[in-house]
Design a protein around this motif. Sequence first.
Motif, mmCIF file in Angstrom:
data_model
loop_
_atom_site.group_PDB
_atom_site.id
_atom_site.type_symbol
_atom_site.label_atom_id
_atom_site.label_comp_id
_atom_site.label_asym_id
_atom_site.label_seq_id
_atom_site.Cartn_x
_atom_site.Cartn_y
_atom_site.Cartn_z
ATOM 1 N N MET A 1 81.963 -14.906 67.188
ATOM 2 C CA MET A 1 80.769 -14.218 66.727
ATOM 3 C C MET A 1 81.061 -12.743 66.451
ATOM 4 N N HIS A 2 81.907 -12.135 67.293
ATOM 5 C CA HIS A 2 82.146 -10.706 67.112
ATOM 6 C C HIS A 2 82.929 -10.417 65.835
ATOM 7 N N TRP A 3 83.677 -11.385 65.329
ATOM 8 C CA TRP A 3 84.411 -11.166 64.077
ATOM 9 C C TRP A 3 83.459 -11.093 62.885
ATOM 10 N N LEU A 4 82.297 -11.715 63.031
ATOM 11 C CA LEU A 4 81.295 -11.649 61.970
ATOM 12 C C LEU A 4 80.806 -10.213 61.782
ATOM 13 N N TYR A 5 80.665 -9.474 62.873
ATOM 14 C CA TYR A 5 80.272 -8.066 62.776
ATOM 15 C C TYR A 5 81.298 -7.263 61.975
ATOM 16 N N LEU A 7 83.427 -8.420 59.690
ATOM 17 C CA LEU A 7 83.379 -8.813 58.277
ATOM 18 C C LEU A 7 82.168 -8.196 57.564
ATOM 19 N N LEU A 8 81.028 -8.186 58.242
ATOM 20 C CA LEU A 8 79.842 -7.573 57.646
ATOM 21 C C LEU A 8 80.014 -6.060 57.485
ATOM 22 N N ALA A 9 80.678 -5.425 58.440
ATOM 23 C CA ALA A 9 80.935 -3.988 58.334
ATOM 24 C C ALA A 9 81.857 -3.695 57.152
ATOM 25 N N LEU A 10 82.870 -4.522 56.957
ATOM 26 C CA LEU A 10 83.760 -4.333 55.816
ATOM 27 C C LEU A 10 83.029 -4.570 54.495
ATOM 28 N N ALA A 11 82.120 -5.544 54.479
ATOM 29 C CA ALA A 11 81.334 -5.792 53.270
ATOM 30 C C ALA A 11 80.421 -4.601 52.967
ATOM 31 N N ALA A 12 79.796 -4.035 53.992
ATOM 32 C CA ALA A 12 78.939 -2.865 53.793
ATOM 33 C C ALA A 12 79.763 -1.674 53.321
ATOM 34 N N LEU A 13 80.964 -1.543 53.829
ATOM 35 C CA LEU A 13 81.843 -0.466 53.392
ATOM 36 C C LEU A 13 82.266 -0.656 51.933
ATOM 37 N N ALA A 14 82.535 -1.886 51.547
ATOM 38 C CA ALA A 14 82.911 -2.165 50.156
ATOM 39 C C ALA A 14 81.745 -1.879 49.209
ATOM 40 N N ILE A 15 80.536 -2.232 49.628
ATOM 41 C CA ILE A 15 79.354 -1.947 48.804
ATOM 42 C C ILE A 15 79.166 -0.440 48.660
ATOM 43 N N SER A 16 79.427 0.296 49.756
ATOM 44 C CA SER A 16 79.245 1.747 49.681
ATOM 45 C C SER A 16 80.263 2.394 48.732
ATOM 46 N N GLY A 34 77.166 1.037 62.355
ATOM 47 C CA GLY A 34 76.475 0.250 63.376
ATOM 48 C C GLY A 34 77.155 -1.093 63.631
ATOM 49 N N LEU A 35 77.588 -1.742 62.566
ATOM 50 C CA LEU A 35 78.258 -3.029 62.729
ATOM 51 C C LEU A 35 79.636 -2.871 63.375
ATOM 52 N N LEU A 36 80.330 -1.788 63.087
ATOM 53 C CA LEU A 36 81.609 -1.546 63.752
ATOM 54 C C LEU A 36 81.411 -1.314 65.251
ATOM 55 N N LEU A 37 80.384 -0.567 65.605
ATOM 56 C CA LEU A 37 80.090 -0.361 67.030
ATOM 57 C C LEU A 37 79.707 -1.673 67.708
ATOM 58 N N ALA A 38 78.916 -2.494 67.010
ATOM 59 C CA ALA A 38 78.544 -3.796 67.565
ATOM 60 C C ALA A 38 79.772 -4.680 67.746
ATOM 61 N N TRP A 39 80.719 -4.603 66.794
ATOM 62 C CA TRP A 39 81.939 -5.390 66.901
ATOM 63 C C TRP A 39 82.767 -4.974 68.119
ATOM 64 N N VAL A 40 82.924 -3.666 68.314
ATOM 65 C CA VAL A 40 83.705 -3.179 69.457
ATOM 66 C C VAL A 40 83.030 -3.569 70.768
ATOM 67 N N MET A 41 81.724 -3.417 70.846
ATOM 68 C CA MET A 41 81.009 -3.768 72.076
ATOM 69 C C MET A 41 81.101 -5.266 72.374
#
Length: 87
Positions: A1-5, A7-16, A34-41
């Motif tokens: 589940m944490h890997w999904l965070y 991947l979503l963070a990388l997608a948000a970064l690509a969109i930006s 926020g998603l990177l912090l959620a992934w680390v936590m």
Amino acid sequence: MHWLYLLLALAALAISFKTSSVAVLVLCLLVALGLLLAWVMALLAQRLGSQSRDESLMLDPVELRRLREQAEARRTAAAPPAEPPTA
């Protein structure tokens, strides 16, 4: 589940990187942060959870005292009888 965070963070970064709107850029960067912090936590929570002991195996003080008494009784039963001193 944490890997999904992640991947979503990388997608948000690509969109930006692809957007031309400043508002979307700021929003995507905040979402990525926020998603990177959620992934680390989540990663840390998983690692801590895998190293914790099973609480059902822990002994309560009454059980621990009973086991100590049994061990002491076995020790005294296994000890050779003391010989009286010779005069």
